[in-house]
Design a protein around this motif. Structure first.
Motif, short mmCIF file in Angstrom:
data_model
loop_
_atom_site.label_atom_id
_atom_site.label_comp_id
_atom_site.label_asym_id
_atom_site.label_seq_id
_atom_site.Cartn_x
_atom_site.Cartn_y
_atom_site.Cartn_z
N SER A 55 -21.97 11.28 3.80
CA SER A 55 -22.08 12.74 3.89
C SER A 55 -23.50 13.15 4.26
CB SER A 55 -21.69 13.38 2.56
OG SER A 55 -22.56 12.94 1.53
N ASP A 59 -26.00 21.56 3.78
CA ASP A 59 -24.72 22.24 3.90
C ASP A 59 -24.72 23.09 5.17
OD1 ASP A 59 -22.16 22.99 3.18
OD2 ASP A 59 -22.85 24.68 1.96
N GLU A 61 -23.44 25.57 8.24
CA GLU A 61 -22.60 26.76 8.30
C GLU A 61 -21.19 26.34 8.70
OE1 GLU A 61 -24.00 30.15 10.45
OE2 GLU A 61 -26.09 29.58 10.08
N PRO A 62 -20.18 27.00 8.15
CA PRO A 62 -18.79 26.64 8.47
C PRO A 62 -18.51 26.58 9.97
CG PRO A 62 -18.82 28.14 6.62
CD PRO A 62 -20.25 28.06 7.13
N SER A 63 -19.07 27.48 10.75
CA SER A 63 -18.80 27.50 12.19
C SER A 63 -19.41 26.30 12.92
CB SER A 63 -19.33 28.79 12.81
OG SER A 63 -20.73 28.88 12.66
N HIS A 64 -20.33 25.58 12.27
CA HIS A 64 -21.00 24.43 12.88
C HIS A 64 -20.40 23.09 12.46
CE1 HIS A 64 -24.84 27.09 13.17
NE2 HIS A 64 -23.96 27.38 14.12
N ARG A 65 -19.54 23.10 11.48
CA ARG A 65 -19.05 21.84 10.89
C ARG A 65 -18.26 20.96 11.86
NH1 ARG A 65 -17.58 24.25 4.95
NH2 ARG A 65 -19.77 24.48 4.33
N SER A 66 -17.43 21.55 12.68
CA SER A 66 -16.61 20.76 13.60
C SER A 66 -17.48 20.00 14.60
CB SER A 66 -15.63 21.67 14.33
OG SER A 66 -14.87 20.93 15.26
N TYR A 69 -19.53 17.31 12.85
CA TYR A 69 -18.70 16.15 12.55
C TYR A 69 -18.59 15.25 13.77
CZ TYR A 69 -14.61 13.24 11.81
OH TYR A 69 -13.77 12.16 11.74
#
Length: 94
Positions: A55, A59, A61-66, A69
């Motif tokens: 991991s 943390d 931002e949600p919009s950057h997670r894809s 990954y």
């Protein structure tokens, strides 16, 4: 495991020779020991490897997670490939 030189280089001791016949659990455990634990414990690393989970230490931002990954997966695959290639070149020069 599909390339002969990879088996010769990193799967040549008594314990790892048994992995020449593909064993997902055994190969996963070997990758956990090296290099995942090393990547996750390197000084200044932005990653960690604990309890079998790789991991990030931040943390996103949600919009950057894809995209993050996909980038992280690509980097890990490249590093594993580079690890084997470098060892093969080193063995050829000796």
């Amino acid at each position: 495991m599909e390339k002969e030189y990879r088996r010769r280089i990193d799967f040549s001791d008594k314990d790892s020779k048994r992995l020449w016949e593909y064993n997902e659990t055994g190969v996963s455990q070997l990758i956990e020991r090296m290099p995942m634990t090393k990547w996750g414990s390197a000084k200044g690393s932005m990653t960690r490897f604990e309890d079998g989970m790789f991991s990030l230490r931040f943390d996103p931002e949600p919009s950057h997670r894809s995209i993050l990954y996909r980038w992280t997966k690509g980097i890990c695959l490249y590093r594993l490939h580079h690890h084997f290639e470098r060892k093969e070149q080193k063995n050829k020069s000796h």
